[in-house]
Each structure stands twice: as structure tokens, then as C-alpha cells.
Write an enzyme that holds these catalytic residues in place. Structure first.
Site, PDB file in Angstrom:
ATOM      1  N   CYS A  24     -32.400  13.475  -1.230  1.00 24.65           N
ATOM      2  CA  CYS A  24     -33.103  13.227  -2.241  1.00 24.65           C
ATOM      3  C   CYS A  24     -33.815  11.761  -2.233  1.00 24.65           C
ATOM      4  O   CYS A  24     -33.464  11.014  -1.623  1.00 24.65           O
ATOM      5  CB  CYS A  24     -32.177  13.084  -3.559  1.00 24.65           C
ATOM      6  SG  CYS A  24     -31.122  14.487  -3.754  1.00 24.65           S
ATOM      7  N   ARG A  84     -38.161  12.818   3.732  1.00 20.83           N
ATOM      8  CA  ARG A  84     -36.635  12.664   3.553  1.00 20.83           C
ATOM      9  C   ARG A  84     -36.119  14.287   3.428  1.00 20.83           C
ATOM     10  O   ARG A  84     -34.755  14.412   3.547  1.00 20.83           O
ATOM     11  CB  ARG A  84     -36.234  12.217   2.322  1.00 20.83           C
ATOM     12  CG  ARG A  84     -36.627  10.563   2.499  1.00 20.83           C
ATOM     13  CD  ARG A  84     -36.604   9.980   1.067  1.00 20.83           C
ATOM     14  NE  ARG A  84     -35.212   9.705   0.491  1.00 20.83           N
ATOM     15  CZ  ARG A  84     -34.455   8.545   0.756  1.00 20.83           C
ATOM     16  NH1 ARG A  84     -34.799   7.501   1.658  1.00 20.83           N
ATOM     17  NH2 ARG A  84     -33.138   8.663   0.289  1.00 20.83           N
ATOM     18  N   TRP A 143     -32.733  17.536  -2.726  1.00 21.55           N
ATOM     19  CA  TRP A 143     -32.320  18.268  -1.936  1.00 21.55           C
ATOM     20  C   TRP A 143     -30.874  18.712  -2.173  1.00 21.55           C
ATOM     21  O   TRP A 143     -29.812  18.105  -2.413  1.00 21.55           O
ATOM     22  CB  TRP A 143     -32.285  17.650  -0.626  1.00 21.55           C
ATOM     23  CG  TRP A 143     -31.725  18.056   0.791  1.00 21.55           C
ATOM     24  CD1 TRP A 143     -32.580  18.566   1.703  1.00 21.55           C
ATOM     25  CD2 TRP A 143     -30.418  18.094   1.661  1.00 21.55           C
ATOM     26  NE1 TRP A 143     -31.607  19.187   2.568  1.00 21.55           N
ATOM     27  CE2 TRP A 143     -30.621  18.777   2.526  1.00 21.55           C
ATOM     28  CE3 TRP A 143     -29.054  17.609   1.174  1.00 21.55           C
ATOM     29  CZ2 TRP A 143     -29.625  19.074   3.393  1.00 21.55           C
ATOM     30  CZ3 TRP A 143     -28.125  17.886   2.069  1.00 21.55           C
ATOM     31  CH2 TRP A 143     -28.499  18.516   3.079  1.00 21.55           C
ATOM     32  N   ASN A 149     -29.505  10.283  -6.647  1.00 21.05           N
ATOM     33  CA  ASN A 149     -29.112  10.603  -5.304  1.00 21.05           C
ATOM     34  C   ASN A 149     -27.832  10.385  -5.209  1.00 21.05           C
ATOM     35  O   ASN A 149     -27.337   9.409  -5.297  1.00 21.05           O
ATOM     36  CB  ASN A 149     -30.263   9.628  -4.508  1.00 21.05           C
ATOM     37  CG  ASN A 149     -30.135   9.970  -2.963  1.00 21.05           C
ATOM     38  OD1 ASN A 149     -29.304  10.848  -2.490  1.00 21.05           O
ATOM     39  ND2 ASN A 149     -30.907   9.205  -2.352  1.00 21.05           N
ATOM     40  N   GLY A 150     -27.168  11.329  -4.333  1.00 21.89           N
ATOM     41  CA  GLY A 150     -25.732  10.951  -4.084  1.00 21.89           C
ATOM     42  C   GLY A 150     -25.062  12.161  -4.415  1.00 21.89           C
ATOM     43  O   GLY A 150     -25.654  13.200  -4.676  1.00 21.89           O
ATOM     44  N   GLU A 159     -30.163  16.926  23.633  1.00 22.67           N
ATOM     45  CA  GLU A 159     -31.294  16.457  22.798  1.00 22.67           C
ATOM     46  C   GLU A 159     -32.250  17.557  22.824  1.00 22.67           C
ATOM     47  O   GLU A 159     -32.885  17.743  21.711  1.00 22.67           O
ATOM     48  CB  GLU A 159     -31.643  14.973  23.137  1.00 22.67           C
ATOM     49  CG  GLU A 159     -32.828  14.445  22.384  1.00 22.67           C
ATOM     50  CD  GLU A 159     -32.676  14.589  21.024  1.00 22.67           C
ATOM     51  OE1 GLU A 159     -31.626  14.699  20.603  1.00 22.67           O
ATOM     52  OE2 GLU A 159     -33.711  14.100  20.219  1.00 22.67           O
ATOM     53  N   LYS A 212     -33.848  19.654  19.646  1.00 21.19           N
ATOM     54  CA  LYS A 212     -35.187  19.455  19.089  1.00 21.19           C
ATOM     55  C   LYS A 212     -35.815  20.726  18.869  1.00 21.19           C
ATOM     56  O   LYS A 212     -36.448  21.092  18.137  1.00 21.19           O
ATOM     57  CB  LYS A 212     -36.100  18.819  19.970  1.00 21.19           C
ATOM     58  CG  LYS A 212     -36.003  17.364  20.136  1.00 21.19           C
ATOM     59  CD  LYS A 212     -36.512  16.681  18.905  1.00 21.19           C
ATOM     60  CE  LYS A 212     -35.369  16.257  18.100  1.00 21.19           C
ATOM     61  NZ  LYS A 212     -34.594  15.098  18.035  1.00 21.19           N
ATOM     62  N   GLU A 225     -34.078  22.725  15.651  1.00 27.39           N
ATOM     63  CA  GLU A 225     -34.301  22.187  14.619  1.00 27.39           C
ATOM     64  C   GLU A 225     -35.684  22.463  14.028  1.00 27.39           C
ATOM     65  O   GLU A 225     -36.180  22.630  12.925  1.00 27.39           O
ATOM     66  CB  GLU A 225     -33.647  20.904  14.363  1.00 27.39           C
ATOM     67  CG  GLU A 225     -34.486  19.705  14.933  1.00 27.39           C
ATOM     68  CD  GLU A 225     -34.000  18.375  14.698  1.00 27.39           C
ATOM     69  OE1 GLU A 225     -33.305  18.281  13.695  1.00 27.39           O
ATOM     70  OE2 GLU A 225     -34.323  17.421  15.688  1.00 27.39           O
ATOM     71  N   HIS A 227     -18.307  28.552  33.947  1.00 20.15           N
ATOM     72  CA  HIS A 227     -16.971  28.729  33.217  1.00 20.15           C
ATOM     73  C   HIS A 227     -17.275  29.438  31.853  1.00 20.15           C
ATOM     74  O   HIS A 227     -16.235  29.546  30.931  1.00 20.15           O
ATOM     75  CB  HIS A 227     -16.250  27.524  32.987  1.00 20.15           C
ATOM     76  CG  HIS A 227     -15.883  26.518  34.022  1.00 20.15           C
ATOM     77  ND1 HIS A 227     -14.985  27.015  34.898  1.00 20.15           N
ATOM     78  CD2 HIS A 227     -16.510  25.527  34.772  1.00 20.15           C
ATOM     79  CE1 HIS A 227     -14.732  26.089  35.893  1.00 20.15           C
ATOM     80  NE2 HIS A 227     -15.812  25.286  35.981  1.00 20.15           N
ATOM     81  N   LYS A 256     -34.212  14.085   6.285  1.00 20.04           N
ATOM     82  CA  LYS A 256     -34.421  12.992   7.466  1.00 20.04           C
ATOM     83  C   LYS A 256     -33.235  12.112   7.349  1.00 20.04           C
ATOM     84  O   LYS A 256     -32.654  11.461   8.345  1.00 20.04           O
ATOM     85  CB  LYS A 256     -35.633  12.168   6.761  1.00 20.04           C
ATOM     86  CG  LYS A 256     -36.064  11.068   8.109  1.00 20.04           C
ATOM     87  CD  LYS A 256     -36.431  11.556   9.313  1.00 20.04           C
ATOM     88  CE  LYS A 256     -36.747  10.323  10.524  1.00 20.04           C
ATOM     89  NZ  LYS A 256     -36.574  11.125  11.730  1.00 20.04           N
TER      90      LYS A 256
HETATM   91  O1  M6R Z   1     -30.595   8.214  10.849  1.00 15.91           O
HETATM   92  P1  M6R Z   1     -29.801   8.666  11.825  1.00 15.91           P
HETATM   93  O2  M6R Z   1     -30.171   8.341  13.196  1.00 15.91           O
HETATM   94  O3  M6R Z   1     -28.333   8.024  11.624  1.00 15.91           O
HETATM   95  O4  M6R Z   1     -29.732  10.410  11.659  1.00 15.91           O
HETATM   96  C1  M6R Z   1     -28.755  10.896  12.611  1.00 15.91           C
HETATM   97  C2  M6R Z   1     -29.076  12.398  12.502  1.00 15.91           C
HETATM   98  O5  M6R Z   1     -29.258  12.853  11.006  1.00 15.91           O
HETATM   99  C3  M6R Z   1     -30.588  12.881  13.258  1.00 15.91           C
HETATM  100  O6  M6R Z   1     -30.488  12.183  14.219  1.00 15.91           O
HETATM  101  C4  M6R Z   1     -30.786  14.161  13.102  1.00 15.91           C
HETATM  102  O7  M6R Z   1     -29.929  14.813  13.860  1.00 15.91           O
HETATM  103  C5  M6R Z   1     -32.410  14.198  13.275  1.00 15.91           C
HETATM  104  N1  M6R Z   1     -32.707  15.536  12.708  1.00 15.91           N
HETATM  105  C6  M6R Z   1     -32.223  14.759  14.715  1.00 15.91           C
HETATM  106  O8  M6R Z   1     -33.945  14.880  15.044  1.00 15.91           O
END
Ligand code: M6R
Length: 610
Positions: free
Chosen positions: A2, A27, A75, A101-102, A483, A487, A490, A506, A605
Site C-alpha cells: 500500500c 509499490r 495491496w 498501510n500495514g 535469480e 526474474k 515473476e 537426483h 515492490k
Molecule cells: O527490498 P528488499 O530487497 O528487501 O526486497 C526483497 C524482495 O521482496 C525482492 O527482492 C523481490 O523478491 C523482488 N520482486 C525480486 O525481483
């Protein structure tokens, strides 16, 4: 997650708030709303959907004469995304509006009590209890009512409130969730982060946990939650608002991928002496004797930051010869971790606001460990919870999929490992000088990879309709495989799994057939020959191999169907280069599928809830 924005001044509040909400879009959100106060009356508009669709609703016949209001992007956590669950929320009598927010953890108990006392709820959210609680505690003094309400809630909050009897103020408060005040000339702002208000002012006050603020046109007053005045300093942010814009790129993600050469220059800039083989990390907050005392290191983070930590483990173990464990912050915090004053905990985070990472840091410090933050966002909550810092200097990262922050984290962890190795006498100044030289060439090498984007785009086109993908890597580049897979999934929504290449036999080898493309990170390394054997195992089962290899590797053509070359670099620095083609591959696959790469579905985000 949020986003909140509040405005009081002499301009049309709805326009300023709408523009602020647009800047908070990155966000992640599913619905949005604005409430304004106009001639003693509160008006509110809110709905499900993106701001581009809500523009007319939020800007037409609404609020243009009002110089005061609050806005929110939601959100969903409690209650599905819908118009009635969107914020701001009001009390039964329509006297006030709250954006939150929270998560209010004890909301069910409070809600039942409030319903019994006659309050009428119009949403399924936890947040609405705040509006009713403030309302029933109100007897003329808004701040007092907010303080009383907050004394009853458990959980995390950043809130902004307007009340029809108080046309001269906004009231806001925070616990765990971030909130800042923007200080202008004859106008003031409330925002979840600075991106929302940088176009209006760079003068900000960071609200601390358990603080409340009264925000008027001509000034702000801050209190602790017992109502005592707190003196705060205004800070001037040096962020360039243009850095938070697209600069001619179609999306933030592509812009941020292309910013990586400059980001790495910034991360290294002023922190090294090539001649003397020295590294300077001025905010480290750890003395030489501290560094000698540590017996082990634990690295924690979430998502991409966790994968950066996994590379950090390989770096520190090989350069500093200390045992390193890398853990997901969400696991670490609940597993009663064995850390003490002989442990250095390194917490990595782009936003510095990730709830799991913050909670893990608190747990580690409670047990006596020293905590070092590797962080991007200056003045974020994490920076205030740690003993020392290594800022990664990536600048504002807007795309939900982290790219430039990852390479900046890896560069920062390399600097840190070199410094620790130097202090603990596992590295010679000559070796450190050599690594500094190699680090300084990385930006140019990344530029070479970026210049090869057409080939990566073609490959993405070939594979964009695949349903599954396997990513394989070993050693330093096993995290690169993880990673790369993250990518792809997501932003393109293609299922992708990453495996340590030696582990494939395995189990996951059973998945391989002609419909399973396999991305193998096979650049020069001590395990290159082993990777070639793994590629052959895939070939023998009719899988399609895309190999990421080092420039000049002609051998790989005998084994892989497709290859992407990257410039030659040492194994320890290779993760910084190798991830770039994987970012581009994921970007183009998602882009060609017509997906919103900057705001992928269901993602936020900054993940400020558990
Ligand atoms: O702000 P942060 O680096 O703590 O965030 C951690 C994860 O939420 C963040 O890396 C998330 O996995 C991204 N969407 C990756 O692209």
C-alpha cells in the site's frame, strides 16, 4: 504494498494526491482512492483497478476546490480487492477518513466490540477498525483520539487521517510501516516514501516508529505516542527526481537494466585505492578488533536480496575463509537462530522496509549479534536498526523486479569481502588491487552485454511460449541460476526452477524432454568441465540447452543449441556479469507477451507485511 499520500496547502488536493499515487504505483496495488475535505464536508472516491482507469473518477467533479486530502493505493491483505475494501475508510457517521498501510493483528476482536457498540462496517478490511476507533475516542481533539485508538491496536501501521471538524490539519502516525513528511512553502505532505513528493520538495522529516504528526499548511508538529513533543530535524534529500522517471525507456525495468554500468561505477566510486590495495567502507560501524572477533557470518534477505546473499556466502568463504550461512529472513526469524556476539549478521535489502528482514534483524540483535545492513534506500527503517551499513548506491529502483539493486548488492558484497579479507589477513594488498582493477572494468563489460540485446531478444522470442524452464548453475553461479529463474517467473509468468547443476540427476532430470528448455550458466569456472557433463545429460534426454558462456568458448557449440557469450572475468566476479543476459531474457519474454513488466500481477515492490 500500500501507498499513502496526504496534502494540505492551497492547490487542488485531488490533483496533487493523484500525481503522488501515480509515483507510488511501483509499490504494487489493486485499488485506489482519495478523500478530500471541502467546506466542512468529506468527499471520497475509490475503486478497484489501476490509476490509469481511475483517473476520470478521481479527478472529475471532485475535490478540485479542496486544498486538503489523503489518498491510498491498496495491496489486498484482508478482504479481496474491491471498491468497498479500497481506502480511505470512514466511520459510521462520516466524520473522518483514514488511509492505512500495514496489518492490524487484533482487528477481529476490536471489530466485534465496535459492532456491539453500534458501529456499522462497510468493508472486510482490518483497516476500517481504525476509523471507528478514532471516531468513538473523539471529543474535540483529533490527535488525542488517534493516540487513544492506536493504544488499542496491535500490529503495524502507517496512517493518515482527515476530520471534518479540522480543516487546518492532517494527522498521521506510524509503527513499523514507513511514513515521511514533506515540508514545502505554505504546503506540506505525508507520503509512504520520498518518490511520491520529490517533485514538490526535497525537505523531509522521517517519522520514527511510534510517532504521530500534526501536519498543517504552515508547519508540522511531532509527538510520541504518549503525546510528548518530539524535536525533529528536516533532512534534505539529494535524490534526483529525474532518476525516478523513465528517461525515454518504455519501462522502468529496462531503464534500470541499462543503468547497471553507471550504478556499479557509483557503488565502487571513492571506496577503493587501486595503488594501495585498500577498500574504504566509511559507514561500516565495525572496528578491526570487532572484525577479528567474529567466528561466523550469517547473511539474511528475501527474494533477490537473498540470492545476492547466496553469492556473498561464496565470496566471503573463498576470500575471508570464514564460515558463512545464508538464510531466508522469513525462516531465520522463527527458527530460534544460533547467533551470539561472535556472529556478524549481514542483512541485505533494496528497500530497507521488508518486514521479514526487519524482524530477523531485531531477532539477531536481541541475541547479541552485530548486524550490518547492505541497503539501497537511504534513511529506510533497516538503516536505523543496524550497527553498521554498506549503502549499495543503486538509486531509486522502481520496477518491481529487482535488477540494478542486485548487481549493486553483489558489487557491495565483493567490496565488503575484500575489506574483511584484508583486515583478517587472508588477502594481500596485491590481490585486492587486482580485484579493484577487475571491478572497475565491469561497467564496460556490462555495456558489451547490453549491446548484444538483439540476440537475447531473438532467443526470448523463440522461447516466450514455453510453459516451463530449468536454470542450472554451479558454485558462484548457482545463485545466478536462482535469480535468473526468479526474474523469468515473476514478470513473464513462465514457471522456472533453478537447480545446482550437480543436483539435477537426483530428481529434476525426470522433467527433461523436448519441451523443457534448460538455461545453463557455463562461463569459465573451476567447475566448467562438470557443467559440460551436465549439459550432455540434458542433451541425452532431448532437452534444449541455452548456454551462457565466456567469450571465445567455441567448444560449447558442440554441446548447446544456443549460446549467449559474456566477456571474460574471474569466477568471483562472474555473477555480476552473468545475471545481465538473464534479466534481459526475462524482460523480453514478458514484454513480447504484452505483460506489464514494471508491475507484475500479485507482486509488490516493498513487502512491508509478513
Ligand atoms: O527490498 P528488499 O530487497 O528487501 O526486497 C526483497 C524482495 O521482496 C525482492 O527482492 C523481490 O523478491 C523482488 N520482486 C525480486 O525481483
Amino acid at each position: 504494498m500500500c501507498g499513502i499520500i496526504g496534502y494540505i496547502g492551497d492547490k487542488p488536493a485531488n490533483e496533487i494526491i493523484f500525481e503522488g499515487l501515480l509515483r507510488l504505483e511501483y509499490r504494487g496495488y489493486d485499488s485506489a482512492g482519495i478523500a478530500v475535505l471541502d467546506n466542512g464536508k468529506i468527499h471520497v472516491k475509490k475503486d478497484l483497478g489501476k490509476l490509469s482507469h481511475l483517473k476520470e473518477l478521481l479527478l472529475t467533479d471532485f475535490g478540485s476546490h479542496s486544498p486538503q486530502g489523503i489518498g491510498h493505493t491498496r495491496w489486498a491483505t484482508h478482504g479481496r480487492p474491491s471498491a468497498f475494501n479500497a481506502h480511505p475508510h470512514g466511520d459510521s457517521a462520516g466524520t473522518l477518513m483514514v488511509a492505512h498501510n500495514g496489518i492490524i493483528e487484533n482487528y477481529m476482536k476490536l471489530k466485534n466490540r465496535l459492532i456491539q457498540s453500534g458501529c456499522v462496517f462497510s468493508s472486510q478490511t482490518d483497516s476500517e477498525v481504525l476509523a471507528h476507533l478514532i471516531s468513538i475516542n473523539y471529543s474535540g481533539n483529533l490527535e488525542e483520539a488517534v493516540l487513544k485508538a492506536l493504544s488499542e491496536v496491535e500490529g503495524a501501521y502507517a496512517i493518515a487521517v482527515i476530520h471534518k471538524n479540522h480543516p487546518d490539519r492532517l494527522v498521521c502516525a506510524r509503527k513499523e510501516s514507513p511514513l515521511i513528511l514533506g515540508i514545502g512553502e505554505g504546503e506540506n505532505f505525508i507520503a509512504s516514501d520520498a518518490t511520491a513528493i520529490l517533485h514538490h520538495t526535497r525537505n523531509v522529516i522521517f517519522l520514527e516508529n511510534l510517532e504521530l504528526a500534526t501536519v498543517k499548511r504552515d508547519g508540522v508538529e511531532i509527538f510520541d505516542l504518549s503525546g510528548n513533543r518530539v524535536e525533529k530535524h528536516i533532512k534534505q534529500l539529494d535524490w534526483n527526481p529525474v532518476a525516478a522517471e523513465k528517461n525515454g525507456f518504455p519501462d522502468f525495468m529496462l531503464k534500470e537494466i541499462y543503468e547497471q554500468p553507471q550504478v556499479i561505477r557509483n557503488t565502487i566510486g571513492g571506496r577503493t585505492s587501486e595503488e594501495e590495495g585498500k577498500i574504504y567502507l566509511t559507514e561500516l560501524g565495525l572496528s578491526g578488533p570487532d572484525i577479528f572477533k567474529f567466528q561466523r557470518i550469517v547473511i539474511i534477505g528475501c527474494g533477490t536480496a537473498y540470492y545476492a546473499g547466496c553469492v556473498g556466502k561464496y565470496l566471503i568463504e573463498s576470500l575471508v575463509k570464514m564460515p558463512v550461512e545464508c538464510d531466508l529472513a522469513s525462516e531465520f526469524r522463527y527458527r530460534n537462530p544460533l547467533v551470539d556476539s561472535h556472529t556478524l549478521v549481514i542483512a541485505i535489502s533494496q528497500s530497507g522496509e521488508t518486514a521479514d528482514t526487519l524482524a530477523a534483524v531485531k531477532e539477531a540483535r536481541k541475541k547479541g549479534a552485530k548486524v550490518l545492513g547492505v541497503v539501497n534506500a537511504k534513511e529506510s527503517s533497516l538503516t536505523r536498526e543496524v550497527d553498521g551499513l554498506v549503502y549499495i548506491h543503486a538509486g531509486p529502483e522502481i520496477g518491481v523486479a529487482s535488477t540494478k539493486a542486485y548487481t549493486a548488492m553483489l558489487t557491495s558484497l565483493t567490496l565488503l569481502a575484500l575489506l574483511l579479507g584484508k583486515i583478517r589477513l587472508t588477502l594481500t594488498p596485491e590481490f585486492v588491487s587486482e580485484q579493484i582493477r577487475a571491478l572497475k572494468i565491469l561497467p564496460q563489460q556490462i555495456e558489451t552485454i547490453l549491446a548484444n540485446h538483439e540476440q537475447i531478444k531473438e532467443l526470448a522470442q523463440t522461447f516466450m511460449n514455453s510453459k516451463n524452464f530449468l536454470y542450472l548453475g554451479r558454485g558462484f553461479n548457482f545463485p545466478t541460476a536462482m535469480e535468473g529463474a526468479l526474474k523469468l517467473k515473476e514478470i513473464s509468468y513462465i514457471h522456472a526452477e533453478a537447480y545446482a547443476a550437480g543436483e539435477m540427476k537426483h530428481g529434476p532430470i525426470a522433467l527433461i524432454d523436448k519441451d523443457m528448455p534448460v538455461f545453463v550458466i557455463a562461463t569459465n569456472s573451476s567447475t566448467y568441465d562438470k557443467l559440460i557433463s551436465n549439459i550432455q545429460e540434458v542433451n541425452a534426454r532431448s532437452g534444449t540447452v541455452i548456454a551462457l558462456c565466456s567469450e571465445g568458448d567455441n567448444e560449447i557449440y558442440n554441446h548447446a543449441h544456443h549460446k549467449i557469450s559474456v566477456p571474460n572475468v574471474s569466477e568471483i566476479l562472474s555473477p555480476i556479469l552473468n545475471v545481465v543476459p538473464l534479466q534481459l531474457f526475462a524482460y523480453y519474454a514478458a514484454n513480447m507477451k504484452g505483460l506489464n513488466v514494471d508491475q507484475p500481477r500479485n507482486l509488490a515492490k516493498s513487502v512491508t507485511v509478513e
